[in-house]
Scaffold this motif. Structure first.
Motif, PDB file in Angstrom:
ATOM      1  N   SER A   8      75.090  44.981  -0.983  1.00  0.00           N
ATOM      2  CA  SER A   8      73.790  45.601  -0.757  1.00  0.00           C
ATOM      3  C   SER A   8      73.163  46.545  -1.480  1.00  0.00           C
ATOM      4  CB  SER A   8      73.840  45.815   0.778  1.00  0.00           C
ATOM      5  OG  SER A   8      74.230  47.111   0.937  1.00  0.00           O
ATOM      6  N   THR A  10      69.810  49.181  -1.586  1.00  0.00           N
ATOM      7  CA  THR A  10      68.393  49.627  -1.067  1.00  0.00           C
ATOM      8  C   THR A  10      67.459  50.014  -1.935  1.00  0.00           C
ATOM      9  OG1 THR A  10      69.578  50.166   0.825  1.00  0.00           O
ATOM     10  CG2 THR A  10      67.419  51.073   0.572  1.00  0.00           C
ATOM     11  N   ARG A  86      59.880  31.524 -13.203  1.00  0.00           N
ATOM     12  CA  ARG A  86      61.240  31.546 -13.114  1.00  0.00           C
ATOM     13  C   ARG A  86      61.860  31.731 -14.561  1.00  0.00           C
ATOM     14  NH1 ARG A  86      63.881  26.666 -14.771  1.00  0.00           N
ATOM     15  NH2 ARG A  86      62.544  25.104 -15.096  1.00  0.00           N
ATOM     16  N   VAL A 135      67.523  31.871  -0.854  1.00  0.00           N
ATOM     17  CA  VAL A 135      67.130  33.273  -0.481  1.00  0.00           C
ATOM     18  C   VAL A 135      66.196  33.405   0.441  1.00  0.00           C
ATOM     19  CG1 VAL A 135      66.217  35.557  -1.739  1.00  0.00           C
ATOM     20  CG2 VAL A 135      67.462  33.982  -3.392  1.00  0.00           C
ATOM     21  N   GLU A 136      66.579  34.213   1.508  1.00  0.00           N
ATOM     22  CA  GLU A 136      65.787  34.318   2.571  1.00  0.00           C
ATOM     23  C   GLU A 136      64.980  35.484   2.316  1.00  0.00           C
ATOM     24  OE1 GLU A 136      65.850  35.063   7.417  1.00  0.00           O
ATOM     25  OE2 GLU A 136      67.479  34.313   6.285  1.00  0.00           O
ATOM     26  N   THR A 137      63.559  35.523   2.514  1.00  0.00           N
ATOM     27  CA  THR A 137      62.895  36.670   2.355  1.00  0.00           C
ATOM     28  C   THR A 137      62.272  36.810   3.891  1.00  0.00           C
ATOM     29  OG1 THR A 137      62.444  36.562   0.302  1.00  0.00           O
ATOM     30  CG2 THR A 137      60.717  37.981   1.351  1.00  0.00           C
ATOM     31  N   ARG A 138      62.224  38.030   4.387  1.00  0.00           N
ATOM     32  CA  ARG A 138      61.691  38.233   5.647  1.00  0.00           C
ATOM     33  C   ARG A 138      61.106  39.732   5.908  1.00  0.00           C
ATOM     34  NH1 ARG A 138      67.555  37.669   8.501  1.00  0.00           N
ATOM     35  NH2 ARG A 138      68.446  39.599   7.709  1.00  0.00           N
ATOM     36  N   THR A 139      60.178  39.976   7.044  1.00  0.00           N
ATOM     37  CA  THR A 139      59.855  41.366   7.176  1.00  0.00           C
ATOM     38  C   THR A 139      60.369  41.744   8.506  1.00  0.00           C
ATOM     39  OG1 THR A 139      57.924  40.541   8.176  1.00  0.00           O
ATOM     40  CG2 THR A 139      57.744  40.999   5.831  1.00  0.00           C
TER      41      THR A 139
END
Length: 145
Positions: A8, A10, A86, A135-139
């Motif tokens: 990871s 940040t 892309r 790829v998962e994008t979340r808030t």
């Protein structure tokens, strides 16, 4: 860290379009869309080259220390038929020279094989890009309080 599969970073916004990226070991870099900062696409290219370069370096340097070691990564940013951006035509080029002699000969002979090994099984970055990974994008919900 090698035993823990989770990786990871940040990102923290420092100004419009600029971010400081940090890792768990305390390393930091800045990314942005202009000036001297690396762009996210340039970091993708650097990750591809860094992963392949490190693999090849570790394998060939067991035989001889390189006299020069340059990795150039190129690609074309395109808009595909769906209207999305892309990268295409990604290329990793290794320009490595070794000293004359038996050790250098052994390293030169190993260089193409090391590049194939990196591409086919060792480099997590290029294998992830090439194989394609969702790829998962979340808030996240706002903090309570």
């Amino acid at each position: 860290m090698a035993d823990d599969p989770r990786r990871s970073v940040t990102l923290r916004r420092t100004s419009l379009g600029r971010y400081e990226v940090s890792n768990a070991r305390g390393g930091t870099i800045t990314i942005g869309g202009g000036g001297a900062d690396f762009t996210p696409v340039e970091l993708l290219l650097a990750a591809l080259g860094g992963c392949t370069g490190a693999d090849v370096d570790h394998i060939t340097s067991k035989r001889a220390e390189p006299e020069s070691f340059v990795v150039e990564v190129t690609g074309n940013k395109i808009r595909d038929e769906g209207g999305g951006n892309r990268m295409a035509d990604l290329t990793i080029e290794l320009r490595v020279t070794f000293p004359e002699g038996d050790a250098g000969d052994a390293a030169r002979e190993m260089l193409p094989r090391a590049a194939r090994m990196s591409h086919d099984r060792l480099c997590t970055v290029s294998r992830t890009v090439e194989l394609g990974t969702p790829v998962e994008t979340r808030t996240a919900p706002p903090p309570a309080g």
